[in-house]
Write a protein that holds these residues in place. Structure first.
Motif, PDB file in Angstrom:
ATOM      1  N   SER A 110       0.833  -1.208   0.000  1.00 46.26           N
ATOM      2  CA  SER A 110       0.000   0.000   0.000  1.00 46.26           C
ATOM      3  C   SER A 110       0.866   1.255   0.000  1.00 46.26           C
ATOM      4  N   PRO A 111       0.333   2.373  -0.486  1.00 48.70           N
ATOM      5  CA  PRO A 111       1.091   3.635  -0.463  1.00 48.70           C
ATOM      6  C   PRO A 111       1.552   4.014   0.941  1.00 48.70           C
ATOM      7  N   ALA A 112       0.711   3.743   1.956  1.00 48.48           N
ATOM      8  CA  ALA A 112       1.086   4.091   3.329  1.00 48.48           C
ATOM      9  C   ALA A 112       2.319   3.321   3.776  1.00 48.48           C
ATOM     10  N   LEU A 113       2.343   2.016   3.462  1.00 54.40           N
ATOM     11  CA  LEU A 113       3.502   1.203   3.832  1.00 54.40           C
ATOM     12  C   LEU A 113       4.720   1.571   2.998  1.00 54.40           C
ATOM     13  N   SER A 114       4.502   1.871   1.729  1.00 53.10           N
ATOM     14  CA  SER A 114       5.603   2.280   0.859  1.00 53.10           C
ATOM     15  C   SER A 114       6.256   3.567   1.369  1.00 53.10           C
ATOM     16  N   ASP A 115       5.434   4.524   1.766  1.00 50.30           N
ATOM     17  CA  ASP A 115       5.961   5.783   2.311  1.00 50.30           C
ATOM     18  C   ASP A 115       6.700   5.534   3.628  1.00 50.30           C
ATOM     19  N   ALA A 116       6.109   4.663   4.456  1.00 43.30           N
ATOM     20  CA  ALA A 116       6.744   4.358   5.740  1.00 43.30           C
ATOM     21  C   ALA A 116       8.097   3.687   5.533  1.00 43.30           C
ATOM     22  N   LEU A 117       8.169   2.789   4.555  1.00 49.16           N
ATOM     23  CA  LEU A 117       9.429   2.103   4.262  1.00 49.16           C
ATOM     24  C   LEU A 117      10.498   3.090   3.825  1.00 49.16           C
ATOM     25  N   GLU A 118      10.137   4.027   2.953  1.00 54.98           N
ATOM     26  CA  GLU A 118      11.116   5.010   2.496  1.00 54.98           C
ATOM     27  C   GLU A 118      11.567   5.918   3.633  1.00 54.98           C
TER      28      GLU A 118
ATOM     29  N   GLN B 294      17.635   5.148   8.465  1.00 55.48           N
ATOM     30  CA  GLN B 294      18.804   4.263   8.555  1.00 55.48           C
ATOM     31  C   GLN B 294      20.038   4.932   7.967  1.00 55.48           C
ATOM     32  N   LYS B 295      19.831   5.638   6.873  1.00 61.02           N
ATOM     33  CA  LYS B 295      20.955   6.329   6.231  1.00 61.02           C
ATOM     34  C   LYS B 295      21.458   7.472   7.102  1.00 61.02           C
ATOM     35  N   ALA B 296      20.526   8.212   7.701  1.00 60.50           N
ATOM     36  CA  ALA B 296      20.909   9.382   8.497  1.00 60.50           C
ATOM     37  C   ALA B 296      21.507   8.984   9.842  1.00 60.50           C
ATOM     38  N   LEU B 297      20.912   8.005  10.506  1.00 62.20           N
ATOM     39  CA  LEU B 297      21.325   7.673  11.874  1.00 62.20           C
ATOM     40  C   LEU B 297      22.454   6.646  11.927  1.00 62.20           C
ATOM     41  N   LYS B 298      22.457   5.717  10.978  1.00 62.00           N
ATOM     42  CA  LYS B 298      23.441   4.630  11.026  1.00 62.00           C
ATOM     43  C   LYS B 298      24.436   4.684   9.882  1.00 62.00           C
TER      44      LYS B 298
ATOM     45  N   LEU C 245      21.045  -0.384   2.109  1.00 63.75           N
ATOM     46  CA  LEU C 245      19.697   0.170   1.978  1.00 63.75           C
ATOM     47  C   LEU C 245      18.905  -0.549   0.893  1.00 63.75           C
ATOM     48  N   ASP C 246      19.568  -0.877  -0.212  1.00 62.85           N
ATOM     49  CA  ASP C 246      18.890  -1.600  -1.299  1.00 62.85           C
ATOM     50  C   ASP C 246      18.441  -2.979  -0.821  1.00 62.85           C
ATOM     51  N   ALA C 247      19.302  -3.645  -0.037  1.00 59.94           N
ATOM     52  CA  ALA C 247      18.946  -4.967   0.489  1.00 59.94           C
ATOM     53  C   ALA C 247      17.768  -4.855   1.460  1.00 59.94           C
ATOM     54  N   TYR C 248      17.800  -3.828   2.325  1.00 60.58           N
ATOM     55  CA  TYR C 248      16.683  -3.615   3.252  1.00 60.58           C
ATOM     56  C   TYR C 248      15.376  -3.404   2.487  1.00 60.58           C
TER      57      TYR C 248
ATOM     58  N   SER D 244      20.537 -15.796   4.499  1.00 56.47           N
ATOM     59  CA  SER D 244      19.856 -14.685   3.839  1.00 56.47           C
ATOM     60  C   SER D 244      18.490 -14.427   4.456  1.00 56.47           C
ATOM     61  N   LEU D 245      17.821 -15.494   4.879  1.00 59.48           N
ATOM     62  CA  LEU D 245      16.521 -15.318   5.523  1.00 59.48           C
ATOM     63  C   LEU D 245      16.685 -14.630   6.870  1.00 59.48           C
ATOM     64  N   ALA D 246      17.739 -14.964   7.592  1.00 56.15           N
ATOM     65  CA  ALA D 246      18.002 -14.297   8.874  1.00 56.15           C
ATOM     66  C   ALA D 246      18.253 -12.809   8.659  1.00 56.15           C
ATOM     67  N   ARG D 247      18.965 -12.477   7.587  1.00 51.06           N
ATOM     68  CA  ARG D 247      19.215 -11.067   7.258  1.00 51.06           C
ATOM     69  C   ARG D 247      17.906 -10.357   6.931  1.00 51.06           C
ATOM     70  N   ALA D 248      17.041 -11.030   6.139  1.00 49.39           N
ATOM     71  CA  ALA D 248      15.752 -10.440   5.772  1.00 49.39           C
ATOM     72  C   ALA D 248      14.881 -10.233   7.009  1.00 49.39           C
ATOM     73  N   LEU D 249      14.876 -11.213   7.906  1.00 47.26           N
ATOM     74  CA  LEU D 249      14.071 -11.097   9.129  1.00 47.26           C
ATOM     75  C   LEU D 249      14.573  -9.941   9.985  1.00 47.26           C
ATOM     76  N   SER D 250      15.882  -9.755  10.047  1.00 42.10           N
ATOM     77  CA  SER D 250      16.445  -8.651  10.809  1.00 42.10           C
ATOM     78  C   SER D 250      15.968  -7.308  10.261  1.00 42.10           C
ATOM     79  N   ALA D 251      15.943  -7.186   8.926  1.00 42.91           N
ATOM     80  CA  ALA D 251      15.459  -5.948   8.298  1.00 42.91           C
ATOM     81  C   ALA D 251      13.976  -5.737   8.590  1.00 42.91           C
ATOM     82  N   VAL D 252      13.197  -6.812   8.491  1.00 43.47           N
ATOM     83  CA  VAL D 252      11.760  -6.727   8.761  1.00 43.47           C
ATOM     84  C   VAL D 252      11.512  -6.293  10.205  1.00 43.47           C
ATOM     85  N   LYS D 253      12.266  -6.859  11.135  1.00 40.38           N
ATOM     86  CA  LYS D 253      12.104  -6.484  12.546  1.00 40.38           C
ATOM     87  C   LYS D 253      12.493  -5.032  12.772  1.00 40.38           C
TER      88      LYS D 253
END
Length: 311
Positions: free
Chosen positions: A5-13, A19-23, A30-33, A81-90
């Protein structure tokens, strides 16, 4: 698979920008996330019948998470790779939960799959020395032979990652007694430079047919552009074929070997951690393929109680 959804897409961006600013996350990170979280959100949208907005994240159940993980494994994703994806999702879910007062318990409590630890395989000291003297034999021109020798000498002699060696510029030559290296996550470290490494780079700069300006790449490809790491990987492949070394004898294995050989010679584990630029001592421990007996020697030499001190 559904579009998010647009709301989730905006939230993701917004989260990625944070992440870029703080870390100071790299663009590759960022592309992988973005890829991992987008796939998760699209799967959940399908799984829940196309629910939109951020609120459905709080309604995700443990069985939904299992379904997503099974789907990812079925499409060929490794446990690592799944562990990495789960970390990003969390990370994304935790961020949005704080912003919107959600309680996505099932997502945040999901355990990552166990990945088999793949310890690096260093090559023997004599084999490493043979690599340094043999890699020149795979080159067609003297300056390229000198270049390849200089690069692999930096990998083995200074413990550099190949990306770090190839990021050196003309301003770094001639090499000083130490190098200031910017590694993963922008972390800086100071690395001592052995005379053999300085001499190898000096020989290369004397032979290279291109002008090495201070701001330009130090190591050049055959046509004068920045040297591609694949060229060094190919040179290493030819070298290990000549020497009869296993496929694990890669440029990165030279960095492993640097650390392992230093430790075997009595080097301090924490000092080697600093030289490698590792954030965690446990990473260095695995990286150097330290056996239990050697670890106990280091422990007994360094630990106050082990050597009888009460302090």
């Amino acid at each position: 698979m559904s579009l998010i959804s647009p709301a989730l897409s905006d939230a993701l961006e917004s989260w990625l920008a944070a992440q870029k600013a703080l870390k100071d996350a790299s663009q590759n990170t960022l592309d992988a996330y973005r890829r991992d979280v987008s796939r998760f959100l699209a799967f959940m949208a399908d799984h829940s019948g196309g629910a939109h907005g951020t609120a459905p994240l709080a309604r995700v159940e443990t069985r939904d998470m299992r379904a997503w993980m099974a789907h990812e494994r079925a499409r060929g994703l490794s446990a690592r790779s799944l562990a990495r994806a789960l970390s990003a999702v969390k990370g994304f879910t935790r961020w949005i939960a704080r912003r919107e007062g959600l309680e996505p318990t099932a997502i945040l409590s999901t355990r990552a799959p166990r990945a088999k630890t793949r310890l690096p395989r260093p090559i023997a000291p004599e084999a490493a020395r043979d690599v340094l003297t043999t890699v020149a034999e795979t080159a067609r021109e003297d300056w390229i032979a000198a270049r390849d020798t200089a690069v692999v000498t930096l990998l083995y002699g200074c413990g550099l990652r190949i990306s770090e060696a190839l990021s050196l510029t003309g301003a770094d030559a001639p090499l000083a007694e130490t190098l200031r290296i910017t590694g993963k996550g922008g972390k800086e470290r100071i690395v001592p430079v052995l005379p053999a490494a300085r001499e190898a780079v000096d020989r290369y700069t004397a032979l290279v047919p291109y002008d090495i300006a201070p701001a330009s790449p130090l190591f050049r490809g055959a046509r004068g552009g920045k040297l591609n790491p694949k060229i060094i990987q190919n040179a290493m492949a030819q070298t290990r074929a000549l020497l009869g070394l296993p496929a694990t004898a890669t440029p990165h294995a030279l960095r492993h070997s640097f650390a392992t050989h230093l430790l075997s010679a009595g080097g301090d584990l924490r000092a080697i951690q600093e030289l490698l630029g590792h954030a965690s001592l446990s990473t260095t421990q695995a990286y150097t393929a330290v056996d239990t007996a050697r670890l106990m020697e280091v422990y007994e030499a360094a630990h106050p109680r082990a050597n009888g001190s009460s302090g």
